[in-house]
Design an enzyme around this catalytic site. Structure first.
Site, PDB file in Angstrom:
ATOM      1  N   ARG A 118      -0.371 -14.978   4.680  1.00 52.84           N
ATOM      2  CA  ARG A 118      -1.219 -14.336   5.707  1.00 52.84           C
ATOM      3  C   ARG A 118      -0.538 -14.415   7.082  1.00 52.84           C
ATOM      4  NH1 ARG A 118      -5.730 -11.089   4.749  1.00 52.84           N
ATOM      5  NH2 ARG A 118      -6.669 -11.902   6.648  1.00 52.84           N
TER       6      ARG A 118
ATOM      7  N   ASN B 265      -1.285  -0.292   7.510  1.00 52.31           N
ATOM      8  CA  ASN B 265      -0.625  -1.549   7.879  1.00 52.31           C
ATOM      9  C   ASN B 265       0.189  -2.127   6.732  1.00 52.31           C
ATOM     10  OD1 ASN B 265      -2.701  -2.376   6.272  1.00 52.31           O
ATOM     11  ND2 ASN B 265      -3.771  -3.553   7.846  1.00 52.31           N
TER      12      ASN B 265
ATOM     13  N   THR C 234      -4.320  -7.658  11.350  1.00 55.74           N
ATOM     14  CA  THR C 234      -4.718  -6.445  10.620  1.00 55.74           C
ATOM     15  C   THR C 234      -4.286  -5.174  11.350  1.00 55.74           C
ATOM     16  OG1 THR C 234      -6.648  -7.652   9.802  1.00 55.74           O
ATOM     17  CG2 THR C 234      -6.722  -5.259   9.612  1.00 55.74           C
TER      18      THR C 234
ATOM     19  N   TYR D 185     -11.553  -3.844  -3.297  1.00 55.36           N
ATOM     20  CA  TYR D 185     -12.284  -3.760  -2.019  1.00 55.36           C
ATOM     21  C   TYR D 185     -13.777  -3.882  -2.316  1.00 55.36           C
ATOM     22  CZ  TYR D 185      -7.987  -2.598   0.462  1.00 55.36           C
ATOM     23  OH  TYR D 185      -6.732  -2.650   1.022  1.00 55.36           O
TER      24      TYR D 185
ATOM     25  N   GLU E 154      -8.625 -11.662  -6.878  1.00 52.82           N
ATOM     26  CA  GLU E 154      -7.785 -10.459  -6.729  1.00 52.82           C
ATOM     27  C   GLU E 154      -6.656 -10.425  -7.765  1.00 52.82           C
ATOM     28  OE1 GLU E 154      -8.589  -9.635  -1.984  1.00 52.82           O
ATOM     29  OE2 GLU E 154      -6.620 -10.336  -2.606  1.00 52.82           O
TER      30      GLU E 154
ATOM     31  N   LYS F 102       0.843  -1.193   0.000  1.00 51.85           N
ATOM     32  CA  LYS F 102       0.000   0.000   0.000  1.00 51.85           C
ATOM     33  C   LYS F 102       0.886   1.254   0.000  1.00 51.85           C
ATOM     34  CE  LYS F 102      -3.392  -2.530   2.821  1.00 51.85           C
ATOM     35  NZ  LYS F 102      -4.237  -2.472   4.037  1.00 51.85           N
TER      36      LYS F 102
ATOM     37  N   HIS G   3      -1.272  -5.794   1.888  1.00 53.84           N
ATOM     38  CA  HIS G   3      -2.483  -6.616   1.800  1.00 53.84           C
ATOM     39  C   HIS G   3      -2.084  -7.973   1.256  1.00 53.84           C
ATOM     40  CE1 HIS G   3      -6.392  -8.149   0.473  1.00 53.84           C
ATOM     41  NE2 HIS G   3      -5.752  -8.503  -0.626  1.00 53.84           N
TER      42      HIS G   3
ATOM     43  N   ARG H 171       3.728  -6.762   9.611  1.00 53.89           N
ATOM     44  CA  ARG H 171       3.063  -5.624  10.263  1.00 53.89           C
ATOM     45  C   ARG H 171       3.617  -5.393  11.668  1.00 53.89           C
ATOM     46  NH1 ARG H 171      -2.914  -7.478   8.115  1.00 53.89           N
ATOM     47  NH2 ARG H 171      -2.980  -6.270   6.178  1.00 53.89           N
TER      48      ARG H 171
HETATM   49  P1  ADP Z   1      -6.695  -7.542   6.258  1.00 52.43           P
HETATM   50  O1  ADP Z   1      -6.052  -6.491   5.388  1.00 52.43           O
HETATM   51  O2  ADP Z   1      -5.830  -7.923   7.418  1.00 52.43           O
HETATM   52  O3  ADP Z   1      -7.176  -8.738   5.463  1.00 52.43           O
HETATM   53  P2  ADP Z   1      -9.449  -6.557   6.319  1.00 52.43           P
HETATM   54  O4  ADP Z   1      -9.655  -7.185   4.980  1.00 52.43           O
HETATM   55  O5  ADP Z   1     -10.459  -6.850   7.361  1.00 52.43           O
HETATM   56  O6  ADP Z   1      -7.995  -6.885   6.900  1.00 52.43           O
HETATM   57  O7  ADP Z   1      -9.424  -4.971   6.154  1.00 52.43           O
HETATM   58  C1  ADP Z   1      -8.855  -4.388   5.026  1.00 52.43           C
HETATM   59  C2  ADP Z   1      -8.033  -3.185   5.453  1.00 52.43           C
HETATM   60  O8  ADP Z   1      -8.914  -2.209   6.000  1.00 52.43           O
HETATM   61  C3  ADP Z   1      -7.032  -3.417   6.558  1.00 52.43           C
HETATM   62  O9  ADP Z   1      -5.819  -3.942   6.061  1.00 52.43           O
HETATM   63  C4  ADP Z   1      -6.878  -2.027   7.123  1.00 52.43           C
HETATM   64  O10 ADP Z   1      -5.957  -1.264   6.363  1.00 52.43           O
HETATM   65  C5  ADP Z   1      -8.254  -1.410   6.954  1.00 52.43           C
HETATM   66  N1  ADP Z   1      -9.142  -1.442   8.134  1.00 52.43           N
HETATM   67  C6  ADP Z   1      -9.806  -2.511   8.601  1.00 52.43           C
HETATM   68  N2  ADP Z   1     -10.580  -2.171   9.656  1.00 52.43           N
HETATM   69  C7  ADP Z   1     -10.410  -0.843   9.862  1.00 52.43           C
HETATM   70  C8  ADP Z   1     -10.931   0.115  10.799  1.00 52.43           C
HETATM   71  N3  ADP Z   1     -11.788  -0.238  11.740  1.00 52.43           N
HETATM   72  N4  ADP Z   1     -10.505   1.395  10.715  1.00 52.43           N
HETATM   73  C9  ADP Z   1      -9.631   1.759   9.751  1.00 52.43           C
HETATM   74  N5  ADP Z   1      -9.114   0.905   8.836  1.00 52.43           N
HETATM   75  C10 ADP Z   1      -9.482  -0.379   8.875  1.00 52.43           C
END
Ligand code: ADP
Length: 165
Positions: A90, A127, A96, A50, A141, A10, A130, A107
């Site tokens: 993962r 973070n 996350t 997304y 994806e 990112k 992805h 992370r």
């Molecule tokens: P991951 O990336 O670990 O698979 P998710 O798919 O649940 O997690 O979420 C996608 C991305 O959304 C996360 O990597 C993070 O950057 C962001 N994110 C998730 N939840 C929140 C939140 N509550 N507030 C702000 N950003 C969030």
């Protein structure tokens, strides 16, 4: 058993200048990079990435923040291949929320921020990276970010040597 997964660096990872260092971690486990590119994402591509799944899990507000964040600067898209690689990548990226990500994970080693901080600032939680959560998600994806001809086939050290039975 051999799978492909999508990894996105990112904009925060590019701002920090740590993409090369993180790519090294994937090479170090013996996984193969089979697709790699630097780009600035269109809004449309970020929205295909997304999907409604994020809205269901995290809400529309977070999805909008994510699309805004992902299109805010250059990103690197990468396809990594290896044995059971979806699950392994993962594990390597960690939780996350960087605050909760274990040391030793990407992370956990390179970020530290929290959901609380992101909420206060009205931003997506930064973070760095992805990675697809399931093989099915990986297939979808990969097709969002790469044309089939942009991916290469590589001989792998993990398939090269076979023992005759
Ligand atoms: P991951 O990336 O670990 O698979 P998710 O798919 O649940 O997690 O979420 C996608 C991305 O959304 C996360 O990597 C993070 O950057 C962001 N994110 C998730 N939840 C929140 C939140 N509550 N507030 C702000 N950003 C969030």
């Amino acid at each position: 058993m051999i799978q492909r997964t999508l990894v996105l660096f990112k904009p925060d990872a590019l701002d920090r200048g740590i993409v090369g260092e993180i790519i090294t971690r994937f090479e170090r486990i013996g996984a193969n990079i089979v697709g790699l590119k630097l780009l600035v994402s269109e809004k449309d591509t970020a929205s295909q990435h997304y999907t409604d799944d994020i809205t269901k899990r995290r809400g529309e507000h977070v999805r909008n923040l994510l699309i805004e964040m992902l299109t805010s600067g250059p990103i690197v898209a990468m396809v990594v291949e290896g044995v059971e690689i979806v699950e392994i990548v993962r594990k390597m990226i960690g939780a996350t929320e960087p605050r909760q990500a274990a040391p030793g994970t990407i992370r956990g080693d390179y970020a530290h921020v929290s959901y609380g901080h992101a909420d206060e600032k009205g931003i997506a939680v930064f973070n760095l990276i992805h990675a697809s959560a399931t093989p099915e998600e990986a297939a979808t994806e990969i097709s969002v970010w790469f044309k089939p001809e942009e991916l290469v086939s590589r001989e792998s050290s993990y398939t090269k040597f076979t023992i005759k039975k």
